[in-house]
Design an enzyme around this catalytic site. Structure first.
Site, mmCIF file in Angstrom:
data_model
loop_
_atom_site.group_PDB
_atom_site.id
_atom_site.type_symbol
_atom_site.label_atom_id
_atom_site.label_comp_id
_atom_site.label_asym_id
_atom_site.label_seq_id
_atom_site.Cartn_x
_atom_site.Cartn_y
_atom_site.Cartn_z
ATOM 1 N N ASP A 150 0.834 -1.208 0.000
ATOM 2 C CA ASP A 150 0.000 0.000 0.000
ATOM 3 C C ASP A 150 0.863 1.250 0.000
ATOM 4 O O ASP A 150 0.463 2.305 0.497
ATOM 5 C CB ASP A 150 -0.933 -0.007 1.215
ATOM 6 C CG ASP A 150 -2.067 0.994 1.078
ATOM 7 O OD1 ASP A 150 -2.635 1.397 2.109
ATOM 8 O OD2 ASP A 150 -2.368 1.401 -0.065
ATOM 9 N N LYS A 193 2.701 3.397 -5.713
ATOM 10 C CA LYS A 193 2.134 2.359 -6.590
ATOM 11 C C LYS A 193 3.146 1.838 -7.614
ATOM 12 O O LYS A 193 3.086 0.675 -7.978
ATOM 13 C CB LYS A 193 0.884 2.884 -7.290
ATOM 14 C CG LYS A 193 -0.143 3.460 -6.311
ATOM 15 C CD LYS A 193 -0.373 2.578 -5.102
ATOM 16 C CE LYS A 193 -1.031 3.309 -3.956
ATOM 17 N NZ LYS A 193 -0.981 2.536 -2.686
ATOM 18 N N ASP A 234 -3.297 -3.076 -2.441
ATOM 19 C CA ASP A 234 -4.360 -2.073 -2.474
ATOM 20 C C ASP A 234 -4.237 -1.247 -3.756
ATOM 21 O O ASP A 234 -3.161 -1.177 -4.368
ATOM 22 C CB ASP A 234 -4.259 -1.151 -1.258
ATOM 23 C CG ASP A 234 -5.478 -0.238 -1.128
ATOM 24 O OD1 ASP A 234 -5.354 0.861 -0.563
ATOM 25 O OD2 ASP A 234 -6.564 -0.616 -1.613
ATOM 26 N N ASN A 235 -5.338 -0.631 -4.190
ATOM 27 C CA ASN A 235 -5.329 0.391 -5.250
ATOM 28 C C ASN A 235 -4.928 -0.096 -6.639
ATOM 29 O O ASN A 235 -4.320 0.651 -7.412
ATOM 30 C CB ASN A 235 -4.380 1.536 -4.875
ATOM 31 C CG ASN A 235 -4.617 2.064 -3.500
ATOM 32 O OD1 ASN A 235 -3.738 1.982 -2.634
ATOM 33 N ND2 ASN A 235 -5.807 2.604 -3.272
ATOM 34 N N GLU A 271 -11.490 4.142 -1.010
ATOM 35 C CA GLU A 271 -11.905 4.442 0.366
ATOM 36 C C GLU A 271 -12.783 5.691 0.450
ATOM 37 O O GLU A 271 -12.496 6.720 -0.143
ATOM 38 C CB GLU A 271 -10.680 4.605 1.282
ATOM 39 C CG GLU A 271 -9.587 5.500 0.765
ATOM 40 C CD GLU A 271 -8.508 4.740 0.028
ATOM 41 O OE1 GLU A 271 -8.810 3.692 -0.567
ATOM 42 O OE2 GLU A 271 -7.362 5.208 0.015
HETATM 43 C C1 LIG Z 1 11.300 4.592 -1.961
HETATM 44 C C2 LIG Z 1 9.831 4.574 -2.078
HETATM 45 C C3 LIG Z 1 9.261 3.178 -1.929
HETATM 46 N N1 LIG Z 1 9.509 2.659 -0.632
HETATM 47 C C4 LIG Z 1 8.815 3.028 0.482
HETATM 48 N N2 LIG Z 1 9.242 2.531 1.651
HETATM 49 C C5 LIG Z 1 8.588 2.858 2.795
HETATM 50 N N3 LIG Z 1 7.506 3.664 2.845
HETATM 51 C C6 LIG Z 1 7.072 4.163 1.692
HETATM 52 C C7 LIG Z 1 7.682 3.868 0.459
HETATM 53 N N4 LIG Z 1 6.972 4.484 -0.514
HETATM 54 C C8 LIG Z 1 5.972 5.164 0.081
HETATM 55 N N5 LIG Z 1 6.035 4.974 1.410
HETATM 56 C C9 LIG Z 1 5.099 5.483 2.413
HETATM 57 O O1 LIG Z 1 3.880 4.794 2.212
HETATM 58 C C10 LIG Z 1 2.774 5.712 2.179
HETATM 59 C C11 LIG Z 1 2.405 5.915 0.742
HETATM 60 C C12 LIG Z 1 1.210 5.523 0.284
HETATM 61 C C13 LIG Z 1 0.885 5.728 -1.161
HETATM 62 N N6 LIG Z 1 -0.557 5.552 -1.326
HETATM 63 C C14 LIG Z 1 -1.184 6.225 -2.292
HETATM 64 O O2 LIG Z 1 -0.584 6.957 -3.071
HETATM 65 C C15 LIG Z 1 -2.658 6.088 -2.354
HETATM 66 C C16 LIG Z 1 -3.374 7.039 -3.081
HETATM 67 C C17 LIG Z 1 -4.763 6.980 -3.160
HETATM 68 C C18 LIG Z 1 -5.486 7.988 -3.946
HETATM 69 C C19 LIG Z 1 -6.543 7.617 -4.771
HETATM 70 C C20 LIG Z 1 -7.239 8.585 -5.525
HETATM 71 C C21 LIG Z 1 -6.873 9.925 -5.424
HETATM 72 F F1 LIG Z 1 -7.549 10.858 -6.112
HETATM 73 C C22 LIG Z 1 -5.819 10.296 -4.592
HETATM 74 C C23 LIG Z 1 -5.131 9.340 -3.861
HETATM 75 C C24 LIG Z 1 -5.473 5.976 -2.483
HETATM 76 C C25 LIG Z 1 -4.752 5.022 -1.743
HETATM 77 O O3 LIG Z 1 -5.399 4.023 -1.067
HETATM 78 C C26 LIG Z 1 -3.359 5.059 -1.687
HETATM 79 O O4 LIG Z 1 -2.706 4.071 -0.969
HETATM 80 C C27 LIG Z 1 3.337 6.951 2.817
HETATM 81 C C28 LIG Z 1 2.585 8.201 2.481
HETATM 82 C C29 LIG Z 1 4.766 6.964 2.302
HETATM 83 O O5 LIG Z 1 5.614 7.754 3.084
HETATM 84 MG MG LIG Z 2 -4.050 2.485 -0.505
#
Ligand SMILES: CCCNc1ncnc2c1ncn2[C@@H]1O[C@H](/C=C/CNC(=O)c2cc(-c3ccc(F)cc3)cc(O)c2O)[C@H](C)[C@H]1O
Ligand SMILES: [Mg+2]
Length: 214
Positions: free
Chosen positions: A141, A144, A169-170, A199
Site C-alpha cells: 500500500d 504504486k 491495495d489500489n 476508500e
Molecule cells: C522509496 C519509495 C518506496 N519505498 C517506500 N518505503 C517505505 N515507505 C514508503 C515507500 N513508498 C511510500 N512509502 C510510504 O507509504 C505511504 C504511501 C502511500 C501511497 N498511497 C497512495 O498513493 C494512495 C493514493 C490513493 C489515492 C486515490 C485517488 C486519489 F484521487 C488520490 C489518492 C489511495 C490510496 O489508497 C493510496 O494508498 C506513505 C505516504 C509513504 O511515506
Molecule cells: Mg491504498
C-alpha cells in the site's frame, strides 16, 4: 501553527477511540475520514476484504509496505494470533511519528514493529536484522510504482515461500498496471481480483490477492 492531516487523524483517535481497543481506533479513523476529511487509508469497505484475507491466511509473519497513519497496520494486527508479528515499513518520519501513536493507542505495540526507512533498503535486511525467514502475508500500500520492483526484490531475497500471499491495495485507483500485469501473467503467482471502491467514495477500486507458488 497549522496541523497536518495525519495529526488531525491522530486527534480523532485520541478523542473518539478507547485506549487498548483496536477496532474502536479503526472506527474512529473511518468516521473522521468519511465525515470530516478524506485520507488514503484502505478504509472500511476494502478493509473488510483485508480482514477476510488476514483471517483466511492466519499469518504468523506479516509485512506491510507503507504505514502512513497506521490504519491498516492496526486493522491487520487486531486479527493476528497471539505470537504473530507484523513488520511495517514507513520512510517518512512525520508519518512514522503519528503511526506509532495510533498503534500505541490501540495497544498493539507488542505485535507491531514499525521500521523507518525505504522498502528497497530494508527488504534485503529483513532476515539478518529482523530475524524473519519468510512472510506469510504481505500488504502492499505504498507508492504504486514500487509494488512490482519490491515484489521482485522480496522474491530475490527469499522472503516468499510456496503459499505466501501478497495483497495489493489500489490496483485500479490510482492503479498499479505493471504490477497487475506481472502477477496475472506470471506462472509463479495465482491471482484473484476483489472489486471494491476507493476508500470513502463511490469510485471503483480493487485489491489483488496473489499467492506465490514457489
Ligand atoms: C522509496 C519509495 C518506496 N519505498 C517506500 N518505503 C517505505 N515507505 C514508503 C515507500 N513508498 C511510500 N512509502 C510510504 O507509504 C505511504 C504511501 C502511500 C501511497 N498511497 C497512495 O498513493 C494512495 C493514493 C490513493 C489515492 C486515490 C485517488 C486519489 F484521487 C488520490 C489518492 C489511495 C490510496 O489508497 C493510496 O494508498 C506513505 C505516504 C509513504 O511515506
Ligand atoms: Mg491504498
Amino acid at each position: 501553527t497549522q496541523s497536518t492531516r495525519p495529526q488531525r487523524i491522530l486527534g480523532a483517535v485520541q478523542k473518539n477511540a478507547t485506549r487498548g481497543d483496536p477496532r474502536s481506533v479503526v472506527r474512529a479513523i473511518d468516521q473522521y475520514c468519511r465525515n470530516q476529511e478524506w485520507a488514503m487509508n484502505v478504509g472500511d469497505e476494502k478493509g473488510c476484504i483485508l480482514d477476510s484475507v488476514v483471517s483466511e491466511v492466519n499469518p504468523a509473519t506479516v509485512l506491510e509496505l507503507g504505514t502512513y497513519c497506521g490504519y491498516s497496520t492496526v486493522r491487520i494486527a487486531s486479527l493476528l494470533p497471539p505470537h504473530a508479528k507484523l513488520i511495517t515499513l514507513e520512510f517518512n518520519p512525520e508519518f512514522a511519528v503519528i503511526a506509532r501513536q495510533v498503534i500505541a493507542w490501540a495497544g498493539l505495540e507488542d505485535k507491531i514493529q514499525l521500521v523507518e526507512g525505504a522498502s528497497g533498503d530494508l527488504i534485503p535486511k529483513m532476515k539478518e536484522q529482523f530475524g524473519v525467514e519468510t512472510f506469510d502475508l504481505v500488504f502492499l500500500d505504498h507508492w504504486k510504482d514500487r509494488y512490482l520492483p519490491d515484489t521482485k526484490l522480496m522474491e530475490e531475497c527469499g522472503l516468499l515461500r510456496k503459499g505466501s500471499v501478497l495483497l495489493a491495495d489500489n490496483v485500479i485507483c490510482p492503479g498499479t498496471p505493471e504490477y497487475l500485469e506481472f502477477v496475472r501473467s506470471s506462472p509463479r503467482y495465482e491471482s484473484q481480483y476483489f472489486k471494491s471502491h476507493l476508500e470513502y467514495t463511490k469510485v471503483e477500486d480493487g485489491m489483488e490477492k496473489s499467492v506465490f507458488l514457489g
